[in-house]
Scaffold this motif. Structure first.
Motif, PDB file in Angstrom:
ATOM      1  N   MET A   1      15.686  -9.139  -0.577  1.00 41.30           N
ATOM      2  CA  MET A   1      14.310  -8.897  -0.133  1.00 41.30           C
ATOM      3  C   MET A   1      14.047  -9.782   1.075  1.00 41.30           C
ATOM      4  SD  MET A   1      11.376  -7.331  -0.633  1.00 41.30           S
ATOM      5  CE  MET A   1      11.067  -6.869  -2.329  1.00 41.30           C
ATOM      6  N   VAL A   2      13.642  -9.136   2.180  1.00 40.30           N
ATOM      7  CA  VAL A   2      13.380  -9.853   3.436  1.00 40.30           C
ATOM      8  C   VAL A   2      11.920  -9.677   3.804  1.00 40.30           C
ATOM      9  CG1 VAL A   2      13.965  -9.970   5.887  1.00 40.30           C
ATOM     10  CG2 VAL A   2      15.750  -9.481   4.209  1.00 40.30           C
ATOM     11  N   SER A   3      11.272 -10.776   4.114  1.00 38.48           N
ATOM     12  CA  SER A   3       9.887 -10.735   4.569  1.00 38.48           C
ATOM     13  C   SER A   3       9.870 -10.536   6.080  1.00 38.48           C
ATOM     14  CB  SER A   3       9.181 -12.050   4.224  1.00 38.48           C
ATOM     15  OG  SER A   3       7.904 -12.083   4.809  1.00 38.48           O
ATOM     16  N   HIS A   4       8.959  -9.679   6.569  1.00 36.62           N
ATOM     17  CA  HIS A   4       8.854  -9.444   8.006  1.00 36.62           C
ATOM     18  C   HIS A   4       7.770 -10.292   8.642  1.00 36.62           C
ATOM     19  CE1 HIS A   4      11.754  -6.223   7.886  1.00 36.62           C
ATOM     20  NE2 HIS A   4      11.124  -5.723   6.844  1.00 36.62           N
ATOM     21  N   HIS A   5       7.049 -11.065   7.850  1.00 42.97           N
ATOM     22  CA  HIS A   5       6.010 -11.917   8.419  1.00 42.97           C
ATOM     23  C   HIS A   5       6.227 -13.397   8.150  1.00 42.97           C
ATOM     24  CE1 HIS A   5       4.528 -11.286   4.335  1.00 42.97           C
ATOM     25  NE2 HIS A   5       3.809 -12.364   4.488  1.00 42.97           N
TER      26      HIS A   5
ATOM     27  N   GLU B   1      17.703   1.095   1.177  1.00 40.40           N
ATOM     28  CA  GLU B   1      16.633   0.147   1.468  1.00 40.40           C
ATOM     29  C   GLU B   1      15.301   0.705   0.996  1.00 40.40           C
ATOM     30  OE1 GLU B   1      15.024   0.213   5.950  1.00 40.40           O
ATOM     31  OE2 GLU B   1      17.179  -0.135   5.831  1.00 40.40           O
ATOM     32  N   GLN B   2      14.399  -0.225   0.760  1.00 43.33           N
ATOM     33  CA  GLN B   2      13.070   0.124   0.295  1.00 43.33           C
ATOM     34  C   GLN B   2      12.090  -0.713   1.122  1.00 43.33           C
ATOM     35  OE1 GLN B   2      12.924   0.762  -3.941  1.00 43.33           O
ATOM     36  NE2 GLN B   2      11.116  -0.512  -4.068  1.00 43.33           N
ATOM     37  N   ASN B   3      11.198  -0.049   1.852  1.00 44.18           N
ATOM     38  CA  ASN B   3      10.265  -0.728   2.740  1.00 44.18           C
ATOM     39  C   ASN B   3       8.871  -0.750   2.138  1.00 44.18           C
ATOM     40  OD1 ASN B   3      12.061  -1.143   5.106  1.00 44.18           O
ATOM     41  ND2 ASN B   3      12.211   1.066   4.941  1.00 44.18           N
ATOM     42  N   TYR B   4       8.216  -1.899   2.239  1.00 39.79           N
ATOM     43  CA  TYR B   4       6.883  -2.096   1.691  1.00 39.79           C
ATOM     44  C   TYR B   4       5.900  -2.301   2.838  1.00 39.79           C
ATOM     45  CZ  TYR B   4       9.501  -2.986  -2.565  1.00 39.79           C
ATOM     46  OH  TYR B   4      10.340  -2.872  -3.640  1.00 39.79           O
ATOM     47  N   TYR B   5       4.826  -1.503   2.852  1.00 34.38           N
ATOM     48  CA  TYR B   5       3.833  -1.545   3.919  1.00 34.38           C
ATOM     49  C   TYR B   5       2.475  -1.962   3.352  1.00 34.38           C
ATOM     50  CZ  TYR B   5       7.272   1.187   6.488  1.00 34.38           C
ATOM     51  OH  TYR B   5       8.413   1.610   7.098  1.00 34.38           O
ATOM     52  N   ASN B   6       1.687  -2.664   4.162  1.00 33.04           N
ATOM     53  CA  ASN B   6       0.340  -3.041   3.726  1.00 33.04           C
ATOM     54  C   ASN B   6      -0.645  -1.923   4.017  1.00 33.04           C
ATOM     55  OD1 ASN B   6      -0.316  -3.216   6.456  1.00 33.04           O
ATOM     56  ND2 ASN B   6      -0.566  -5.428   6.445  1.00 33.04           N
ATOM     57  N   GLU B   7      -1.926  -2.184   3.787  1.00 38.78           N
ATOM     58  CA  GLU B   7      -2.954  -1.155   3.958  1.00 38.78           C
ATOM     59  C   GLU B   7      -3.126  -0.716   5.409  1.00 38.78           C
ATOM     60  OE1 GLU B   7      -5.000  -5.002   4.677  1.00 38.78           O
ATOM     61  OE2 GLU B   7      -3.557  -4.294   3.205  1.00 38.78           O
ATOM     62  N   LYS B   8      -2.608  -1.504   6.368  1.00 41.65           N
ATOM     63  CA  LYS B   8      -2.668  -1.124   7.786  1.00 41.65           C
ATOM     64  C   LYS B   8      -1.356  -0.480   8.245  1.00 41.65           C
ATOM     65  CE  LYS B   8      -5.939  -4.776   8.779  1.00 41.65           C
ATOM     66  NZ  LYS B   8      -6.145  -6.090   9.380  1.00 41.65           N
TER      67      LYS B   8
ATOM     68  N   ASN C   1       0.834  -1.191   0.000  1.00 38.99           N
ATOM     69  CA  ASN C   1       0.000   0.000   0.000  1.00 38.99           C
ATOM     70  C   ASN C   1       0.878   1.254   0.000  1.00 38.99           C
ATOM     71  OD1 ASN C   1      -2.664   1.175   0.178  1.00 38.99           O
ATOM     72  ND2 ASN C   1      -2.044   1.878   2.199  1.00 38.99           N
ATOM     73  N   LEU C   2       2.090   1.125   0.548  1.00 34.49           N
ATOM     74  CA  LEU C   2       3.003   2.254   0.676  1.00 34.49           C
ATOM     75  C   LEU C   2       4.430   1.744   0.523  1.00 34.49           C
ATOM     76  CD1 LEU C   2       3.491   5.267   1.624  1.00 34.49           C
ATOM     77  CD2 LEU C   2       3.736   4.306   3.904  1.00 34.49           C
ATOM     78  N   ILE C   3       5.251   2.496  -0.185  1.00 36.43           N
ATOM     79  CA  ILE C   3       6.672   2.156  -0.338  1.00 36.43           C
ATOM     80  C   ILE C   3       7.482   3.340   0.158  1.00 36.43           C
ATOM     81  CG2 ILE C   3       8.528   1.588  -1.941  1.00 36.43           C
ATOM     82  CD1 ILE C   3       6.395   0.375  -3.784  1.00 36.43           C
ATOM     83  N   ASN C   4       8.432   3.064   1.033  1.00 39.86           N
ATOM     84  CA  ASN C   4       9.319   4.078   1.598  1.00 39.86           C
ATOM     85  C   ASN C   4      10.736   3.739   1.136  1.00 39.86           C
ATOM     86  OD1 ASN C   4      11.314   4.996   3.516  1.00 39.86           O
ATOM     87  ND2 ASN C   4       9.628   5.699   4.760  1.00 39.86           N
ATOM     88  N   ILE C   5      11.421   4.702   0.513  1.00 37.90           N
ATOM     89  CA  ILE C   5      12.769   4.447  -0.016  1.00 37.90           C
ATOM     90  C   ILE C   5      13.773   5.304   0.742  1.00 37.90           C
ATOM     91  CG2 ILE C   5      14.245   4.517  -2.055  1.00 37.90           C
ATOM     92  CD1 ILE C   5      11.647   4.365  -3.730  1.00 37.90           C
ATOM     93  N   ILE C   6      14.842   4.664   1.199  1.00 43.35           N
ATOM     94  CA  ILE C   6      15.929   5.371   1.883  1.00 43.35           C
ATOM     95  C   ILE C   6      17.102   5.450   0.915  1.00 43.35           C
ATOM     96  CG2 ILE C   6      17.525   5.326   3.831  1.00 43.35           C
ATOM     97  CD1 ILE C   6      15.291   3.758   5.337  1.00 43.35           C
TER      98      ILE C   6
END
Length: 107
Positions: free
Chosen positions: A58-62, A25-32, A10-15
């Motif tokens: 690519m690392v999964s956090h779940h 790094e690039q972080n991927y967030y869901n709708e929550k 839902n959202l991508i944050n790039i450092i």
């Protein structure tokens, strides 16, 4: 039909590194707004006079211990591709993947 990626992104944050302007790094967030995955850019290397990360992880956090690593041996820039090759690529189902149009029925 549901989008293949569902609600994963839902959202991508790039450092980005201020000195060399390369991604770190690039972080991927869901709708929550829960961080689902992080893409790390590692081992900057010069490829044909261009400084680029040579390793993407690519690392999964779940999903525990879930990761995908891509390591570039070589990269080429500004190459001329045959027009037919480009058209063939655009006509494949993979183009749908790149544009986020892949549906559940395809998997």
């Amino acid at each position: 039909m549901k989008n293949y990626l569902g609600n994963i992104v839902n959202l991508i944050n790039i450092i980005i590194n201020k000195k060399n302007l390369l991604p770190e790094e690039q972080n991927y967030y869901n709708e929550k707004n829960i961080k689902m995955r992080t893409l790390f850019f590692k081992k900057n290397k010069i490829f044909n006079d261009n400084l680029r990360p040579s390793v993407l992880e690519m690392v999964s956090h779940h999903k525990k211990n879930s990761r995908t690593i891509i390591e570039y041996q070589d990269l080429y820039f500004n190459i001329n591709l045959d027009e037919k090759y480009c058209q063939d690529l655009l006509n494949t189902k993979w183009w749908g993947v790149l544009n986020g149009n892949l549906t559940d029925s395809w998997s």
